[in-house]
Design an enzyme around this catalytic site. Structure first.
Site, PDB file in Angstrom:
ATOM      1  N   GLU A 125      -0.817   4.673  -8.051  1.00 46.29           N
ATOM      2  CA  GLU A 125      -0.571   5.615  -6.965  1.00 46.29           C
ATOM      3  C   GLU A 125       0.632   6.479  -7.315  1.00 46.29           C
ATOM      4  O   GLU A 125       1.678   5.971  -7.714  1.00 46.29           O
ATOM      5  CB  GLU A 125      -0.302   4.855  -5.669  1.00 46.29           C
ATOM      6  CG  GLU A 125      -0.470   5.683  -4.427  1.00 46.29           C
ATOM      7  CD  GLU A 125      -1.896   5.697  -3.903  1.00 46.29           C
ATOM      8  OE1 GLU A 125      -2.151   6.437  -2.934  1.00 46.29           O
ATOM      9  OE2 GLU A 125      -2.754   4.986  -4.454  1.00 46.29           O
ATOM     10  N   LYS A 184       0.858  -1.194   0.000  1.00 51.17           N
ATOM     11  CA  LYS A 184       0.000   0.000   0.000  1.00 51.17           C
ATOM     12  C   LYS A 184       0.888   1.236   0.000  1.00 51.17           C
ATOM     13  O   LYS A 184       1.654   1.461   0.926  1.00 51.17           O
ATOM     14  CB  LYS A 184      -0.926   0.014   1.211  1.00 51.17           C
ATOM     15  CG  LYS A 184      -1.982   1.109   1.121  1.00 51.17           C
ATOM     16  CD  LYS A 184      -2.912   1.074   2.304  1.00 51.17           C
ATOM     17  CE  LYS A 184      -4.081   2.022   2.075  1.00 51.17           C
ATOM     18  NZ  LYS A 184      -3.666   3.377   1.727  1.00 51.17           N
ATOM     19  N   LYS A 238      -3.621  -2.213   7.416  1.00 47.73           N
ATOM     20  CA  LYS A 238      -2.582  -1.331   7.938  1.00 47.73           C
ATOM     21  C   LYS A 238      -2.136  -1.858   9.291  1.00 47.73           C
ATOM     22  O   LYS A 238      -2.911  -2.491  10.003  1.00 47.73           O
ATOM     23  CB  LYS A 238      -3.111   0.103   8.092  1.00 47.73           C
ATOM     24  CG  LYS A 238      -3.472   0.791   6.787  1.00 47.73           C
ATOM     25  CD  LYS A 238      -3.907   2.220   7.062  1.00 47.73           C
ATOM     26  CE  LYS A 238      -4.258   2.962   5.787  1.00 47.73           C
ATOM     27  NZ  LYS A 238      -4.655   4.362   6.053  1.00 47.73           N
ATOM     28  N   ARG A 274      -3.972   8.742  -5.349  1.00 43.61           N
ATOM     29  CA  ARG A 274      -4.544   7.783  -6.306  1.00 43.61           C
ATOM     30  C   ARG A 274      -4.730   8.506  -7.634  1.00 43.61           C
ATOM     31  O   ARG A 274      -5.474   9.485  -7.727  1.00 43.61           O
ATOM     32  CB  ARG A 274      -5.869   7.255  -5.770  1.00 43.61           C
ATOM     33  CG  ARG A 274      -6.524   6.176  -6.614  1.00 43.61           C
ATOM     34  CD  ARG A 274      -5.843   4.834  -6.454  1.00 43.61           C
ATOM     35  NE  ARG A 274      -6.551   3.777  -7.151  1.00 43.61           N
ATOM     36  CZ  ARG A 274      -7.529   3.047  -6.609  1.00 43.61           C
ATOM     37  NH1 ARG A 274      -7.906   3.278  -5.363  1.00 43.61           N
ATOM     38  NH2 ARG A 274      -8.109   2.087  -7.299  1.00 43.61           N
ATOM     39  N   LYS A 287      -6.032  -8.421  -2.912  1.00 44.16           N
ATOM     40  CA  LYS A 287      -7.020  -8.387  -3.991  1.00 44.16           C
ATOM     41  C   LYS A 287      -7.404  -9.807  -4.382  1.00 44.16           C
ATOM     42  O   LYS A 287      -6.536 -10.613  -4.728  1.00 44.16           O
ATOM     43  CB  LYS A 287      -6.455  -7.643  -5.204  1.00 44.16           C
ATOM     44  CG  LYS A 287      -6.147  -6.180  -4.930  1.00 44.16           C
ATOM     45  CD  LYS A 287      -5.592  -5.477  -6.149  1.00 44.16           C
ATOM     46  CE  LYS A 287      -5.304  -4.006  -5.852  1.00 44.16           C
ATOM     47  NZ  LYS A 287      -4.732  -3.303  -7.024  1.00 44.16           N
ATOM     48  N   LYS A 328      -7.699  -3.660   2.489  1.00 44.16           N
ATOM     49  CA  LYS A 328      -6.456  -3.011   2.913  1.00 44.16           C
ATOM     50  C   LYS A 328      -6.188  -3.340   4.379  1.00 44.16           C
ATOM     51  O   LYS A 328      -7.104  -3.366   5.207  1.00 44.16           O
ATOM     52  CB  LYS A 328      -6.526  -1.500   2.703  1.00 44.16           C
ATOM     53  CG  LYS A 328      -7.616  -0.788   3.468  1.00 44.16           C
ATOM     54  CD  LYS A 328      -7.597   0.703   3.163  1.00 44.16           C
ATOM     55  CE  LYS A 328      -8.744   1.430   3.855  1.00 44.16           C
ATOM     56  NZ  LYS A 328      -8.761   2.875   3.532  1.00 44.16           N
ATOM     57  N   GLU A 338       3.126   1.836   4.263  1.00 42.50           N
ATOM     58  CA  GLU A 338       1.889   2.164   4.965  1.00 42.50           C
ATOM     59  C   GLU A 338       1.097   0.921   5.327  1.00 42.50           C
ATOM     60  O   GLU A 338       0.314   0.929   6.266  1.00 42.50           O
ATOM     61  CB  GLU A 338       1.042   3.092   4.090  1.00 42.50           C
ATOM     62  CG  GLU A 338      -0.106   3.726   4.822  1.00 42.50           C
ATOM     63  CD  GLU A 338      -0.984   4.569   3.913  1.00 42.50           C
ATOM     64  OE1 GLU A 338      -1.754   5.380   4.444  1.00 42.50           O
ATOM     65  OE2 GLU A 338      -0.903   4.410   2.688  1.00 42.50           O
ATOM     66  N   PHE A 347      -0.743  -0.375 -10.797  1.00 39.88           N
ATOM     67  CA  PHE A 347      -1.169  -1.692 -10.328  1.00 39.88           C
ATOM     68  C   PHE A 347      -2.374  -2.251 -11.078  1.00 39.88           C
ATOM     69  O   PHE A 347      -2.785  -3.373 -10.812  1.00 39.88           O
ATOM     70  CB  PHE A 347      -1.465  -1.686  -8.821  1.00 39.88           C
ATOM     71  CG  PHE A 347      -2.439  -0.638  -8.371  1.00 39.88           C
ATOM     72  CD1 PHE A 347      -3.792  -0.729  -8.657  1.00 39.88           C
ATOM     73  CD2 PHE A 347      -1.999   0.443  -7.631  1.00 39.88           C
ATOM     74  CE1 PHE A 347      -4.683   0.226  -8.224  1.00 39.88           C
ATOM     75  CE2 PHE A 347      -2.882   1.406  -7.184  1.00 39.88           C
ATOM     76  CZ  PHE A 347      -4.226   1.298  -7.480  1.00 39.88           C
TER      77      PHE A 347
END
Length: 981
Positions: free
Chosen positions: A380, A322, A508, A327, A489, A506, A484, A424
């Protein structure tokens, strides 16, 4: 060699739309007209089926008088409207739309693009400073003149509703007469001049001097009235002409226009597709198209163990790093002759990264295999430091791009950091839409066509995994590299435009002492004083209007290829959530006052309607309608679930150590955080708390040294204590206490550890456990919460009793010294446990006990002299209380610097440890640590995550500047702004 059959296909993609196509012969793919006269640029060719206006373009002053001025008058008038303001605004806008259709035609785009300048795709690169200095140069004023300084600081004294354009026009009026021209500029002529201004701003060096010398800009200054100039300046600055006009104007033009605009992000498409209000859109009319921004597929944050995450993803998923950046979607067209960059919100950043393959900080490095004519990339944009060879924190992306563009244009000093685009996903290729393909196929195509460029264009790939162990290993590696987090996926998931679902997840790192979510909160109340305090609210939405999340079994894939329509949940009302005073600068206080001036109501004289705004027991002196208020981005240390604060705010809980990060000018009441979002974030955070409470005190020992007891008397200290003598009992702790024997503070967390270590249950929320039979409430500080519990009839026991139980390894009887507040019945039982001299029948008398008794009067006398307010004020200064710091310093000759940092930490209530595993936060002393030692700490933390399948909390790593910033602000500032890199 042709890799895929459509790589050589030059056939244009046909988009299915309701009866009317949207691609026009005289329009390029970005929506900017090609050539032509100022008038002809905004005429539409009849052959392509787009609407045609049967009358010439009306004057720009007519648009100002008929729409802008009338709406402004309604906004400024508080009374004498004769009807509600909403109704009056609707009447004005509907009448304007009706007049346009009857007198001009069905093509409203020329007026629409001027009415909603912040949604215009054109970029003039003009900020407040640029406009002010250009006008001063136009008026032949000296640099740094009094007028220039006054205009540059216009916000300080501007009342609500007054913009920079008003002050600019006032200065022009002082120095010249209003231009007298034989013919007013038409709407099409104004658009033509704006097209020329955009072209000028993107050719060569652009500055306030360039703007002052611009032929298009000067033509407008010389041919517009003062009223027209005021709105022209707003258009150039891209500020709202009238607040709330977007939704109103689009809805009046066509019932589907507002929803459609959220998908296509282009006013031209909306105007030329939805010109007939009788023709309605259908769900399958929405799809990704080349050259037009769209809402991306977003990842969901979940609150379940990694084993269930793996199962939810079908045990077949990709793991990607990440990135901490912007974005960005890239639209590559006509073999690179035209390239566009759009943010997740549809903002065009092409000027930063390059409009074709021969220019820009990214575009000239964007390479594909032969045969790729057009494609859409998702990725990103981050900042990359070329010297340190690492990704920099979020916030430097755009400045890095600007510096790189300046270097490539002027040849000045090359910046140390530049933008890097991490790709990505591939969504569109040579006329073929790929959103209905699964991730496996899209990644395969992307790897075949994209040619990465070192440190500029990076192919963000990751391993294909199938179990929870891979998730923990990947997260540990990400932490070790300072990333991060990670994104998972589902291998067979499709790309869902504008949707956030759990096919993308996601993860974190869970940081200690950190709620971890930024929230956008609406201000609904204010308490004025030396430093204003604002009460902020969450929106309550209608759950029936939310999209149903995918079920656990079925995942998130759908057999339908149609794109979803984004539905904004209906807001029912706003409820109070927290109070904010910290983190707001004096300039921001003035800005909030300016933006909300004239909209505050005294709470005692006029209470808000409870069906729209609702407070708890804490009410403000003044309240404001959320529709007329501002949105603040708020971050907090944790969630506060104290019983005493459950009624203060209508949400039932609040934020602890909350502070404002910034004013969100891009948000309003309709896009602020909701109760549902807060609940999701709170549950995600509490997953760690629940899993850790089960082993509270087992896996994590207290950082403080344990006391050793030398007992004399009836209790045999050689007899091992029963480890679970508190089993079946529940304990709620409101506060810690000061231990007279050890001369140390025992905080609530230590008491909680003691409870669990002896088999008891430590509860955090009394509201849901108040009916338990074997419940003990422990506390000894005169807090609001304790007062409320006493008023409700609860018996309060001093925490020392619990610690003595642990000390002696048995459940002691309650004695008077252990009672803080109790019923007469309990006090009678307690008195039976001591003799007439007040000595205990069950506890031995020790030397330490005698000393404590001797000092007791002194301690109590000092505390009473200070007073409750003084003690509370002192505790507020202990901003690091409860935090455990690990200091990173590997340069011995700078030990004095580390000593200063340590002293600062301890003076504010923090503690320092040499054990990294116990640390709440890691502080790297500025200029006293190496990249090698920093990496060693990251590796240690990463290994901790990798070695466990549970969610492991980890400390953040900051520089010592964070400690200084916290002390200066007197609250905990955002750690991310001081991350050690």
């Amino acid at each position: 060699m042709v890799i895929y059959p459509w790589l050589k296909n030059t056939t244009e993609l046909t988009i299915a739309l309701p009866k009317k196509p949207i691609i026009h012969a005289n329009m390029d793919v970005l929506g900017s007209p090609r050539g032509g006269t100022p008038t002809g640029e905004h005429e539409i060719n009849a052959q392509d089926g787009s609407p045609i206006n049967f009358s010439p373009s009306p004057d720009f002053c007519w648009l100002c008088d008929e729409l802008f001025i009338k709406l402004e008058e309604v906004a400024l008038k508080k009374k004498d409207l004769g009807k509600p303001r909403k109704v009056r605004n609707l009447e004005i806008t509907s009448n304007f739309v009706s007049l346009w259709r009857k007198t001009v035609g069905n093509d409203i785009y020329p007026a629409l693009v001027l009415s909603l300048p912040y949604n215009d795709r054109r970029s003039y690169r003009v900020k407040d400073v640029t406009l002010v200095k250009a006008l001063c140069k136009h008026m032949k004023l000296p640099r740094n003149s009094e007028t220039e300084r006054r205009l540059l600081h216009w916000k300080q004294n501007a009342p609500r509703g007054v913009k920079l354009s008003t002050f600019c026009v006032e200065e022009l009026q002082k120095r010249r007469r209003e231009p007298v021209v034989p013919k007013r500029m038409s709407i099409d002529e104004v658009n033509g001049m704006l097209d020329k201004l955009e072209h000028e701003s993107n050719v060569g060096k652009w500055s306030y001097i360039s703007l002052a010398e611009s032929p298009a800009f000067n033509y407008c200054l010389e041919h517009m009235s003062y009223v027209e100039l005021r709105f022209f300046f707003d258009i150039v600055l891209k500020v709202p002409i009238v607040s709330g006009l977007e939704s109103l104007l689009l809805s009046c033009w066509h019932p589907d226009a507002e929803s459609y605009f959220k998908v296509v992000s282009d006013l031209r498409i909306v105007a030329h597709t939805l010109y007939d209000p009788n023709e309605r859109l259908e769900k399958n009319d929405l799809s990704v198209r080349i050259g037009y921004a769209f809402a991306p597929h977003m990842a969901q944050r979940v609150k379940i163990p990694y084993e269930k995450v793996s199962t939810k993803l079908g045990n077949d998923f990709y793991v990607e790093e990440k990135m901490d950046g912007d974005r960005i979607q890239v639209h590559y067209m006509d073999y690179g002759n035209s390239i566009a960059y759009f943010s997740r919100n549809g903002i065009n950043y092409t000027y930063l990264y390059g409009e074709n393959s021969s220019k820009g900080s990214i575009s000239n490095h964007l390479k594909f295999v032969e045969g790729v004519k057009e494609c859409i990339l998702d990725g990103e944009m981050v900042s990359y430091d070329k010297e340190m060879q690492c990704i920099l924190p979020f916030g430097l992306t755009k400045s890095g791009a600007s510096h790189q563009v300046n270097f490539e244009t002027t040849g000045h000093t090359e910046p140390t950091y530049r933008p890097l685009y991490a790709v990505f996903d591939l969504l569109y290729l040579n006329g073929q839409l790929l959103t209905n393909q699964d991730v496996v196929k899209r990644k395969e195509y992307l790897e075949k066509i994209l040619i990465p460029s070192k440190n500029v264009v990076h192919l963000l790939s990751g391993p294909r995994c199938s179990d929870a162990e891979a998730i923990t290993a990947a997260l540990g590696a990400a932490v070790a590299h300072g990333s991060e987090g990670i994104v998972l996926k589902k291998a067979r998931s499709k790309y869902s435009v504008g949707k956030r679902d759990d096919s993308w997840i996601k993860i974190k790192p869970e940081y200690l002492e950190n709620f971890g979510e930024n929230m956008d909160l609406v201000v609904i109340g204010r308490d004025k004083g030396r430093k204003d305090s604002f009460i902020c609210a969450l929106a309550v939405t209608d759950d029936s209007e939310k999209n149903n999340p995918s079920s656990y079994e079925s995942g998130s894939d759908s057999d339908s290829d149609s794109e979803p329509i984004i539905v904004q949940p209906k807001i029912e009302k706003f409820i109070s959530f927290c109070s904010i005073a910290n983190g707001i600068s004096n300039e921001e206080f003035k800005e909030i006052d300016r933006l909300t001036r004239g909209n505050w109501f005294p709470y005692d004289e006029r209470k808000p309607p409870t069906d729209w705004v609702e407070f708890g027991t804490k009410t403000p002196r003044e309240w404001i309608d959320p529709k007329n208020s501002v949105v603040l981005e708020v971050k907090a240390r944790s969630i506060d679930n104290e019983e005493s604060k459950s009624d203060l705010y209508k949400t039932g809980s609040t934020l602890y150590n909350a502070y404002c990060k910034r004013i969100r000018h891009d948000k309003n009441w309709s896009t602020a955080s909701t109760v549902a979002e807060y609940d999701t974030a709170r549950e995600a955070r509490s997953y760690f708390n629940v899993s850790q409470n089960a082993k509270f005190g087992k896996d994590r020992s207290s950082p403080r040294k344990r006391r050793t007891f030398h007992l004399v008397g009836d209790i045999d200290v050689t007899k091992p204590s029963k480890a679970d003598f508190l089993k079946g009992y529940y304990f709620y702790v409101t506060s810690g206490y000061f231990d007279l024997q050890s001369k140390k503070n025992i905080d609530a967390s230590e008491i909680g550890e003691a409870v669990v270590s002896c088999g008891g249950t430590y509860i955090h929320n009394l509201r849901i456990r108040a009916s338990l039979d074997k419940l003990y409430i422990l506390g000894c500080k005169d807090t609001r919460e304790l007062k409320m519990l006493i008023e409700r009839g609860y018996d309060i026991i001093h925490p020392e009793w619990l610690m003595d139980c642990v000390k002696y390894g048995t459940m002691l009887q309650i004695e008077p010294k252990y009672v803080y507040s109790a019923s007469e019945e309990l006090m009678k039982q307690a008195r039976n446990q001591e003799d007439k001299y007040g000595e205990s029948y069950q506890l031995p008398v020790t030397e330490d006990t005698l000393k404590a008794l001797a000092n007791k009067q002194v301690e109590e006398g000092y505390a009473s002299e200070m007073g409750t307010d003084a003690v509370s004020e002192y505790e507020r200064l202990l901003i690091f209380k409860g935090w455990l710091f690990y200091i990173l310093d590997d340069y011995a000759y700078h030990s004095s610097w580390s000593d200063i940092v340590k002293w600062n930490i301890e003076s504010c209530g923090g503690e320092v440890t040499n054990d990294l595993e116990l640390a709440t936060i890691v502080v790297a002393v500025k200029d006293c640590f190496s990249q090698l030692s920093l990496q060693a700490v990251r590796n240690n933390i990463g290994a901790r995550i990798t070695g466990s399948n549970d969610v492991q909390p980890i400390p953040k790593i900051v520089t010592s500047e964070w400690v200084e910033a916290c002390m200066e602000a007197q609250y905990l500032v955002d750690e991310d702004e001081y991350a050690a890199i």
